[in-house]
Write a protein that holds these residues in place. Structure first.
Motif, PDB file in Angstrom:
ATOM      1  N   UNK A 510       0.731  -1.271  -0.086  1.00  8.07           N
ATOM      2  CA  UNK A 510      -0.021   0.000  -0.083  1.00  8.07           C
ATOM      3  C   UNK A 510       0.834   1.629  -0.041  1.00  8.07           C
ATOM      4  N   UNK A 511       2.222   1.228   0.638  1.00  3.59           N
ATOM      5  CA  UNK A 511       2.880   2.390   0.766  1.00  3.59           C
ATOM      6  C   UNK A 511       3.468   2.744  -0.668  1.00  3.59           C
ATOM      7  N   UNK A 512       3.602   1.782  -1.480  1.00 10.00           N
ATOM      8  CA  UNK A 512       3.899   1.833  -2.661  1.00 10.00           C
ATOM      9  C   UNK A 512       2.829   2.308  -3.832  1.00 10.00           C
ATOM     10  N   UNK A 513       1.627   2.471  -3.316  1.00  6.59           N
ATOM     11  CA  UNK A 513       0.378   2.962  -3.874  1.00  6.59           C
ATOM     12  C   UNK A 513      -0.062   1.837  -4.916  1.00  6.59           C
ATOM     13  N   UNK A 514       0.054   0.717  -4.581  1.00  3.60           N
ATOM     14  CA  UNK A 514      -0.550  -0.471  -5.342  1.00  3.60           C
ATOM     15  C   UNK A 514      -1.871  -1.070  -4.761  1.00  3.60           C
ATOM     16  N   UNK A 515      -2.432  -1.771  -5.539  1.00  2.00           N
ATOM     17  CA  UNK A 515      -3.629  -2.754  -4.894  1.00  2.00           C
ATOM     18  C   UNK A 515      -3.289  -3.936  -4.424  1.00  2.00           C
ATOM     19  N   UNK A 516      -3.995  -4.240  -3.248  1.00  2.00           N
ATOM     20  CA  UNK A 516      -3.599  -5.845  -2.628  1.00  2.00           C
ATOM     21  C   UNK A 516      -4.578  -6.731  -2.957  1.00  2.00           C
ATOM     22  N   UNK A 517      -4.592  -8.008  -3.644  1.00  2.00           N
ATOM     23  CA  UNK A 517      -5.518  -8.818  -3.775  1.00  2.00           C
ATOM     24  C   UNK A 517      -5.060 -10.274  -3.029  1.00  2.00           C
ATOM     25  N   UNK A 518      -5.770 -10.516  -2.373  1.00  4.01           N
ATOM     26  CA  UNK A 518      -5.458 -11.897  -1.647  1.00  4.01           C
ATOM     27  C   UNK A 518      -6.054 -13.114  -2.392  1.00  4.01           C
ATOM     28  N   UNK A 519      -5.187 -14.204  -2.482  1.00  8.41           N
ATOM     29  CA  UNK A 519      -5.759 -15.361  -3.326  1.00  8.41           C
ATOM     30  C   UNK A 519      -6.015 -16.205  -2.277  1.00  8.41           C
ATOM     31  N   UNK A 520      -7.100 -17.227  -2.702  1.00  9.25           N
ATOM     32  CA  UNK A 520      -7.246 -18.525  -2.021  1.00  9.25           C
ATOM     33  C   UNK A 520      -8.098 -18.345  -0.397  1.00  9.25           C
ATOM     34  N   UNK A 528     -12.349 -11.936   7.208  1.00  9.00           N
ATOM     35  CA  UNK A 528     -12.461 -10.650   8.225  1.00  9.00           C
ATOM     36  C   UNK A 528     -11.199 -10.251   8.447  1.00  9.00           C
ATOM     37  N   UNK A 529     -10.012 -10.981   8.850  1.00  8.80           N
ATOM     38  CA  UNK A 529      -8.485 -10.724   8.881  1.00  8.80           C
ATOM     39  C   UNK A 529      -8.072  -9.794   8.015  1.00  8.80           C
ATOM     40  N   UNK A 530      -8.457 -10.282   6.797  1.00  6.14           N
ATOM     41  CA  UNK A 530      -7.835  -9.462   5.343  1.00  6.14           C
ATOM     42  C   UNK A 530      -8.498  -8.201   5.293  1.00  6.14           C
ATOM     43  N   UNK A 531      -9.912  -8.216   5.533  1.00  5.58           N
ATOM     44  CA  UNK A 531     -10.869  -6.805   5.396  1.00  5.58           C
ATOM     45  C   UNK A 531     -10.187  -5.905   6.540  1.00  5.58           C
ATOM     46  N   UNK A 532      -9.907  -6.485   7.917  1.00  8.19           N
ATOM     47  CA  UNK A 532      -9.720  -5.724   8.928  1.00  8.19           C
ATOM     48  C   UNK A 532      -8.299  -4.903   8.730  1.00  8.19           C
ATOM     49  N   UNK A 533      -7.358  -5.836   7.941  1.00  9.19           N
ATOM     50  CA  UNK A 533      -5.884  -5.067   7.856  1.00  9.19           C
ATOM     51  C   UNK A 533      -5.939  -4.432   6.596  1.00  9.19           C
ATOM     52  N   UNK A 534      -7.172  -4.161   5.888  1.00  4.26           N
ATOM     53  CA  UNK A 534      -6.985  -3.322   4.726  1.00  4.26           C
ATOM     54  C   UNK A 534      -6.483  -3.783   3.413  1.00  4.26           C
ATOM     55  N   UNK A 535      -6.691  -5.292   3.318  1.00  9.37           N
ATOM     56  CA  UNK A 535      -6.717  -5.803   2.032  1.00  9.37           C
ATOM     57  C   UNK A 535      -7.925  -5.482   0.929  1.00  9.37           C
ATOM     58  N   UNK A 536      -7.677  -4.904  -0.322  1.00  9.31           N
ATOM     59  CA  UNK A 536      -8.524  -4.500  -1.144  1.00  9.31           C
ATOM     60  C   UNK A 536      -9.505  -5.588  -1.649  1.00  9.31           C
ATOM     61  N   UNK A 537      -8.932  -6.509  -2.152  1.00  6.91           N
ATOM     62  CA  UNK A 537      -9.949  -7.545  -2.901  1.00  6.91           C
ATOM     63  C   UNK A 537      -9.548  -8.866  -2.573  1.00  6.91           C
ATOM     64  N   UNK A 538     -10.242  -9.812  -3.004  1.00  3.09           N
ATOM     65  CA  UNK A 538      -9.984 -11.189  -2.666  1.00  3.09           C
ATOM     66  C   UNK A 538     -10.561 -12.184  -3.599  1.00  3.09           C
ATOM     67  N   UNK A 539     -10.222 -13.220  -3.623  1.00  2.00           N
ATOM     68  CA  UNK A 539     -10.933 -14.424  -4.680  1.00  2.00           C
ATOM     69  C   UNK A 539     -10.689 -15.714  -3.746  1.00  2.00           C
ATOM     70  N   UNK A 540     -11.467 -16.684  -3.902  1.00  2.00           N
ATOM     71  CA  UNK A 540     -11.273 -17.908  -3.158  1.00  2.00           C
ATOM     72  C   UNK A 540     -12.761 -18.600  -3.185  1.00  2.00           C
ATOM     73  N   UNK A 541     -12.389 -19.945  -2.723  1.00  2.00           N
ATOM     74  CA  UNK A 541     -13.646 -20.633  -2.746  1.00  2.00           C
ATOM     75  C   UNK A 541     -14.714 -20.196  -1.884  1.00  2.00           C
ATOM     76  N   UNK A 542     -14.288 -19.196  -0.716  1.00  2.00           N
ATOM     77  CA  UNK A 542     -15.566 -18.949   0.173  1.00  2.00           C
ATOM     78  C   UNK A 542     -16.429 -18.184  -0.960  1.00  2.00           C
ATOM     79  N   UNK A 543     -15.882 -17.518  -2.063  1.00  2.00           N
ATOM     80  CA  UNK A 543     -16.921 -16.677  -2.775  1.00  2.00           C
ATOM     81  C   UNK A 543     -17.397 -17.458  -3.928  1.00  2.00           C
ATOM     82  N   UNK A 544     -16.300 -18.353  -4.679  1.00  2.00           N
ATOM     83  CA  UNK A 544     -16.899 -19.156  -5.636  1.00  2.00           C
ATOM     84  C   UNK A 544     -15.673 -19.664  -6.389  1.00  2.00           C
ATOM     85  N   UNK A 545     -15.694 -20.881  -6.598  1.00  2.00           N
ATOM     86  CA  UNK A 545     -14.612 -21.679  -7.655  1.00  2.00           C
ATOM     87  C   UNK A 545     -14.836 -20.874  -9.074  1.00  2.00           C
TER      88      UNK A 545
END
Length: 561
Positions: A510-520, A528-545
């Motif tokens: 984030x300090x480099x002004x880039x977007x963070x995406x968490x996989x898996x 919730x952990x990722x959302x709480x710590x500022x992760x921008x986007x995510x993908x994984x089986x929680x949402x959909x395969x």
């Protein structure tokens, strides 16, 4: 050769001249001819001169004087006749002798020419033998001569009922490509020559050494007992070969790989032994340097599977057996789908689903990935166009980009042409690269990514954490998004070290002004952990395969809890 034939035909005509009936020398006939002329002239002379003398002088002293003069005249005339007759015959004979001597000289010269030609032909045959059976650069026996020697060796063993084993070793130089790239092929050739000379010094009769191709040598170790003995001898060879090579003040530490087949266990002829030692060599090339591998049947079985899979990949490309599935990328704050990652799937007509991990690396190594990726980009962009027409313009399409495709100079032109023809906003197209795809040539990758970004495309660094995990690449390469690999995500909790690392990495990104995406992302705790710590986007089986296009569309309008 044409000159010799010409001389021969000319001599034949000259000699034939003296064999003709009108010209050839016949001693009996010539002698009879001279005697006959002499007799006829004599008779004519006697009769004519006597009658003439009686008529002129009668029978007195004058008659006697005329008879005396007549005798002298007769002697002179007959001498002249005999001279002319013999002279003609001898001149003919002299002419024949001169022609014979001349022809003899010409034949001598022709013989000398033939001897020179014979010597030249012999030298050329020797040169041809060397060209046919020896490597012109190292002067070592080549593959053809080695094949003859191996055949003779096997045949003699059969005739003499011997069971002596021998090892067929293929040895390659690992560092040759580096030397060619850094210093040029001139020095690569010099290295090959030095390796060949070293092998000539250490491989003693009756063992054999041969040059098979550019960077490959064959070594035949005779009368070996078992694999352990072969390993000992090979280690001794490597010990003498493994030394630093200094060229133009540049030192290179050369490494080698060896594949070994044994006669008669692994093959009963030259072709099988060569094939199997090459198979063993191909196996060891994927391992560490300076490794030795013996042939075994499992290598061949794996190769058969690999060859069959390659053929099936080619058929899959031709018959369009591939399809694209799409995994949603979710905005963690808004809990809505903002994009999809296009993932290739292969539904084999007999095997069913084939994992990309099984065929994508093989397609890359065999040069087939370019055709596959062309199809992937075209299909993904066509799908993006279809979604735009359905009103889903905000959905970004993310497509994986391999190192081979990225290094293709035509790729950017093709991509721009497709987005223009389909009227797709390039900012809605994201290209995903991995650390391993850029690390081999960071400079070229940087240039390519800068061009793509300047044209409006988004760049994402995929699988961050599985490679070198260096933030240097993030800082030096032109990109917009960093995707943290699922291996980091799957074990995070509020207390473990992984959580601390992931949090620190996200803060740095984030300090480099880039977007963070968490996989898996697979469970609510991770989300919730990722959302709480500022992760921008995510993908994984929680949402959909990953889903087919028709099914993933249904998720574009829903909000995740």
């Amino acid at each position: 050769m044409k000159d010799i034939n010409k001389i021969y035909r000319m001599n034949e005509r000259n000699i034939q001249y003296y064999l003709d009936s009108s010209s050839k020398i016949n001693p009996k006939r010539q002698s009879f001819k001279v005697a006959s002329v002499y007799a006829i002239v004599g008779i004519i002379w006697i009769v004519t001169s006597d009658n003439l003398a009686v008529y002129v002088a009668g029978r007195d002293n004058l008659y006697e004087q005329i008879q005396t003069y007549k005798g002298w005249v007769f002697v002179l005339l007959t001498t002249l006749v005999i001279y002319i007759s013999i002279r003609n015959s001898l001149m003919l004979f002299d002419k024949a002798l001169n022609e014979i001597y001349q022809n003899y000289d010409e034949l001598n010269k022709s013989h000398e020419t033939l001897l020179e030609l014979e010597g030249e032909i012999e030298r050329q045959l020797q040169d041809l033998h060397i060209l046919a059976y020896y490597d012109t650069f190292t002067k070592l026996p080549n593959k053809h001569l080695l094949e003859k020697e191996i055949k003779n060796l096997i045949n003699s063993s059969k005739i003499e009922s011997l069971t002596n084993k021998f090892a067929f070793i293929c040895l390659t130089i690992d560092n040759l490509a580096d030397i060619n790239d850094i210093l040029g092929h001139k020095y690569g050739d010099l290295l090959i020559k030095n390796v060949g000379n070293t092998l000539k010094d250490i491989i003693n009769n009756p063992n054999k050494i041969s040059k098979l191709k550019e960077d490959m040598f064959a070594i035949i170790l005779l009368n070996i007992k078992d694999k352990n003995e072969v390993v000992d001898k090979v280690n001794n060879i490597l010990l003498k070969l493994k030394r630093g090579w200094k060229i133009n003040n540049q030192e290179f530490h050369i490494s080698y790989n060896l594949g070994i087949s044994l006669y008669p266990i692994d093959g009963s002829n030259f072709n099988d032994l060569l094939k199997n030692s090459n198979m063993a060599l191909s196996k060891v090339k994927s391992l560490e340097k300076d490794k030795v591998s013996f042939y075994d049947k499992t290598i061949e079985e794996r190769n058969v599977v690999k060859i069959n899979l390659i053929n099936e990949i080619i058929h899959a490309i031709e018959n369009e057996q591939f399809s694209l599935f799409y995994q949603p990328i979710v905005d963690l704050k808004k809990n809505v789908v903002i994009g999809v990652e296009a993932l290739i799937r292969w539904i084999h007509p007999k095997k069913g689903f084939v994992s990309p991990m099984d065929f994508v690396p093989l397609a890359e190594s065999m040069g087939l990935i370019d055709n596959i990726e062309k199809w992937v980009f075209k299909q993904a962009l066509m799908q993006k166009k279809s979604w735009n027409e359905k009103g889903y313009k905000s959905i970004k399409i993310s497509i994986n980009l391999s190192s081979k495709r990225m290094n293709n100079d035509c790729f950017i032109d093709e991509l721009c042409s497709m987005t223009n023809s389909m009227e797709i906003d390039r900012e809605e197209v994201q290209l995903e690269i991995t650390e391993t795809s850029v690390i081999d040539n960071l400079e070229i990758a940087g240039i390519m990514l800068n061009k793509l970004r300047s044209m409006g495309f988004k760049i994402a660094l995929d699988d961050f954490g599985t490679g070198y995990s260096s933030l240097t690449y993030i800082n030096s390469l032109s990109m917009d998004v960093v995707k943290i690999d699922k291996e980091f995500i799957k074990s995070i909790s509020n207390k473990n070290k992984n959580a601390i690392i992931v949090t620190a990495v996200m803060n740095l990104i984030h300090s480099l002004d880039l977007v963070v995406v968490a996989e898996g992302i697979e469970n609510i705790e991770q989300k919730e952990f990722l959302k709480l710590n500022g992760c921008d986007m995510g993908q994984g089986f929680l949402y959909s395969k990953a889903l087919p296009a028709v099914e993933v569309e249904k998720l574009f309008t829903i909000k995740f809890e």
